[in-house]
Every structure is written in structure tokens, then in C-alpha cells.
Design an enzyme around this catalytic site. Structure first.
Site, PDB file in Angstrom:
ATOM      1  N   HIS A   1       3.740  14.559  80.253  1.00  0.00           N
ATOM      2  CA  HIS A   1       4.725  15.630  80.101  1.00  0.00           C
ATOM      3  C   HIS A   1       5.241  16.141  81.445  1.00  0.00           C
ATOM      4  CE1 HIS A   1       5.567  20.078  79.236  1.00  0.00           C
ATOM      5  NE2 HIS A   1       6.525  19.413  78.630  1.00  0.00           N
TER       6      HIS A   1
ATOM      7  N   GLU B   1       7.727  11.753  80.150  1.00  0.00           N
ATOM      8  CA  GLU B   1       8.866  12.591  79.773  1.00  0.00           C
ATOM      9  C   GLU B   1       9.367  13.285  81.027  1.00  0.00           C
ATOM     10  OE1 GLU B   1       9.910  16.809  77.847  1.00  0.00           O
ATOM     11  OE2 GLU B   1       8.555  16.312  79.484  1.00  0.00           O
TER      12      GLU B   1
ATOM     13  N   ASP C   1      12.523  15.860  82.635  1.00  0.00           N
ATOM     14  CA  ASP C   1      13.578  16.836  82.336  1.00  0.00           C
ATOM     15  C   ASP C   1      14.834  16.496  83.125  1.00  0.00           C
ATOM     16  OD1 ASP C   1      11.968  18.744  80.724  1.00  0.00           O
ATOM     17  OD2 ASP C   1      10.815  18.839  82.583  1.00  0.00           O
TER      18      ASP C   1
ATOM     19  N   HIS D   1      12.555  21.191  85.573  1.00  0.00           N
ATOM     20  CA  HIS D   1      12.281  22.025  84.403  1.00  0.00           C
ATOM     21  C   HIS D   1      12.551  23.493  84.700  1.00  0.00           C
ATOM     22  CE1 HIS D   1      10.207  24.180  81.239  1.00  0.00           C
ATOM     23  NE2 HIS D   1      10.107  23.064  80.548  1.00  0.00           N
TER      24      HIS D   1
ATOM     25  N   ASP E   1      14.302  14.431  78.593  1.00  0.00           N
ATOM     26  CA  ASP E   1      14.471  15.720  77.917  1.00  0.00           C
ATOM     27  C   ASP E   1      15.737  16.347  78.500  1.00  0.00           C
ATOM     28  OD1 ASP E   1      14.336  18.254  76.890  1.00  0.00           O
ATOM     29  OD2 ASP E   1      12.255  18.625  77.463  1.00  0.00           O
TER      30      ASP E   1
END
EC number: 4.6.1.-
Length: 273
Positions: A5, A25, A27, A41, A85
Site C-alpha cells: 500500500h 499500489e 497514488d 498521497h 490509485d
């Protein structure tokens, strides 16, 4: 798929894969003209994490390409899936198509190396807002007009807003998407969330007429919540601690039923319980 993440700095790719992630993942923030700008993020983010690591998006893509190109000194054979994301909340709804086009061109140039031995990972475009479904059509149009529609074989989709499953199906219909659908469900690790919607998503995946190919749950950092998610039948778990998920998968109860996905496992194919 053990999904690392919030991997937003190039150095974190090695860090998360070495802990056991076969997927990451990342951002993606956009500027006011809908160009993908940073892998960032920002505050607030998950408990226990630094929220402010970042790269320029195109530079991150180059680092990611090295990590997923066989023969490169930075290559990780087991890194097979990347979820972007897409932080489209900063955009107007009517910019979604442009964002998709610009994203596709960035990936084509900096990740896929214009179709010439680029990175091999599968890519999931994760969109937080159903109203931004045109990001998908814009992305597809750009790859087609640049002469590389075949790269769409490597691209899947996710709407990450925890919307009603029927509403998500409708957005895909509008985007002309059939297949390659991942469905996320979850909440920041600072809060608790039940598995009701995950179970609905798994039921859709396992039905004869569902739109979902894979279901993943985020963000899971504890052994017991990992077991609960596996018991619910998910295909992927997003985590800040890939080693925790890997440990649970090694427990006798799960070892026989689950294994870590490799490049030969098609992430767009439904594997039913």
C-alpha cells in the site's frame, strides 16, 4: 495478490517487494490541466505511515519500468501487478477523459517504452468516483490513436469509492467495459470495517452474470483481519505489512487453498471459490 500500500517513492518498490508484495499500489495526483503530476498521497494517510513520500509521476514510471523489465538490474520477477490509485478528486468531472488520455500517454512513453520491451506488469486503473468513468474511455482512445491498442490487454479497472455494486456495474456499462474488473472494498487502517460488502462483491464474482473478476480488500495490517478476508474469499489484500500477509498464507489452514500469484496468473480471469 499481496498488494503493498502507498508505494510512492522508487526506493519503496524494492522495500515492499522484498517484504513479500507481488503487487503495489501507487497514488497519482493530477495538476489543474489533468496531467498526472506526482506519485503522492499527502496528509492524512494510514496510521503508522509517512504520508509525504513522492516522485514526479513520469520518473516513478521509469523506476517501475526497470523493476518490471526482465534483464534489468532492478528487475523483480515477482512484481506482477500495479494499482494506480488515481486521485481525481481535484478534477472537474468534465476533465476525466483528458486525464485518461494524458495518463495513457505518460504510461506509453515512460512505462511501456512506446511498446518496445517496456515494463511487463499488469496495470489497474483505480478510480474513486463513478462520475469519472470517461477516464477509461479517454485512456483507451489515446492508446488506440497512438497505435498501441494491444496494451489494453494489460490494463484493468477498479472503482474504489465503496459504491453500491449495482451502481459500479452501471458505470462500467457506460464506459463500455466488459472484463478486467477488480473490485476494491475497504477503509484506512485507522478504522474498522466489516466484510459485508466484500461478501457481496465475492458473490457477484462467483455468480454466472457478475461483472467482477477479482476482489481485493484494503488496508489490512493484522493477522486476524487477514484470516477474515481470506475466509471471505478475496483475491487480493492491500497492506502496509506484506510480510504479515505472507506469514498468514503460510499457515496450514491457508497454505493448501491459496498461493501467491505469479506472472502466469491472469489477473483478469475469474477464479471461483
Amino acid at each position: 495478490w499481496i498488494m503493498g500500500h502507498m508505494v510512492n517513492a522508487i526506493a519503496q518498490i524494492d522495500e515492499f517487494v522484498n517484504l513479500g508484495a507481488n503487487s503495489i499500489e501507487t497514488d497519482v495526483s493530477f495538476d489543474s490541466s489533468a496531467n498526472p503530476e506526482y506519485t503522492y498521497h499527502g496528509i492524512p494517510c494510514d496510521c503508522g505511515r509517512t504520508c509525504t513520500k513522492w516522485e514526479h509521476f513520469n520518473e516513478f514510471l521509469k523506476g517501475l519500468r526497470k523493476a518490471t523489465t526482465p534483464g534489468d538490474s532492478k528487475y523483480h520477477e515477482k512484481l506482477v501487478l500495479v494499482v494506480f490509485d488515481l486521485k481525481t478528486g481535484s478534477l472537474y468531472d468534465n476533465q476525466a477523459s483528458d486525464a485518461g488520455k494524458k495518463l495513457a500517454k505518460s504510461l506509453l512513453q515512460n512505462y511501456w517504452n512506446n511498446g518496445n520491451n517496456g515494463g511487463r506488469a499488469y496495470i489497474v486503473l483505480s478510480i474513486p468516483n463513478l462520475a469519472h468513468y470517461k477516464l477509461i474511455t479517454g485512456f483507451k482512445e489515446a492508446l488506440t490513436s497512438e497505435g498501441h491498442p494491444e496494451l489494453m490487454d494489460k490494463v484493468g479497472y477498479d472503482f474504489s469509492g465503496n459504491d453500491d455494486i449495482g451502481d459500479v456495474a452501471n458505470a462500467y456499462k457506460k464506459a463500455g467495459v466488459t472484463g478486467h474488473a477488480w473490485q476494491s472494498d475497504g477503509i484506512t487502517n485507522c478504522s474498522l470495517r466489516g466484510l459485508d460488502r466484500v461478501r457481496k462483491a465475492v458473490a457477484n464474482r462467483d455468480s454466472s452474470n457478475g461483472y467482477i473478476n477479482k476482489v481485493y480488500y484494503w488496508t489490512v495490517d493484522k493477522r486476524q483481519s487477514t484470516r477474515d478476508a481470506l475466509d471471505a474469499g478475496v483475491d487480493g489484500i492491500m497492506t502496509n505489512y506484506p510480510d504479515v500477509i505472507a506469514d498468514v498464507l503460510n499457515e496450514s489452514a491457508y497454505k493448501a487453498k491459496f498461493r501467491i500469484a505469479s506472472y502466469d496468473d491472469n489477473p483478469w480471469e475469474t477464479f471461483k471459490n
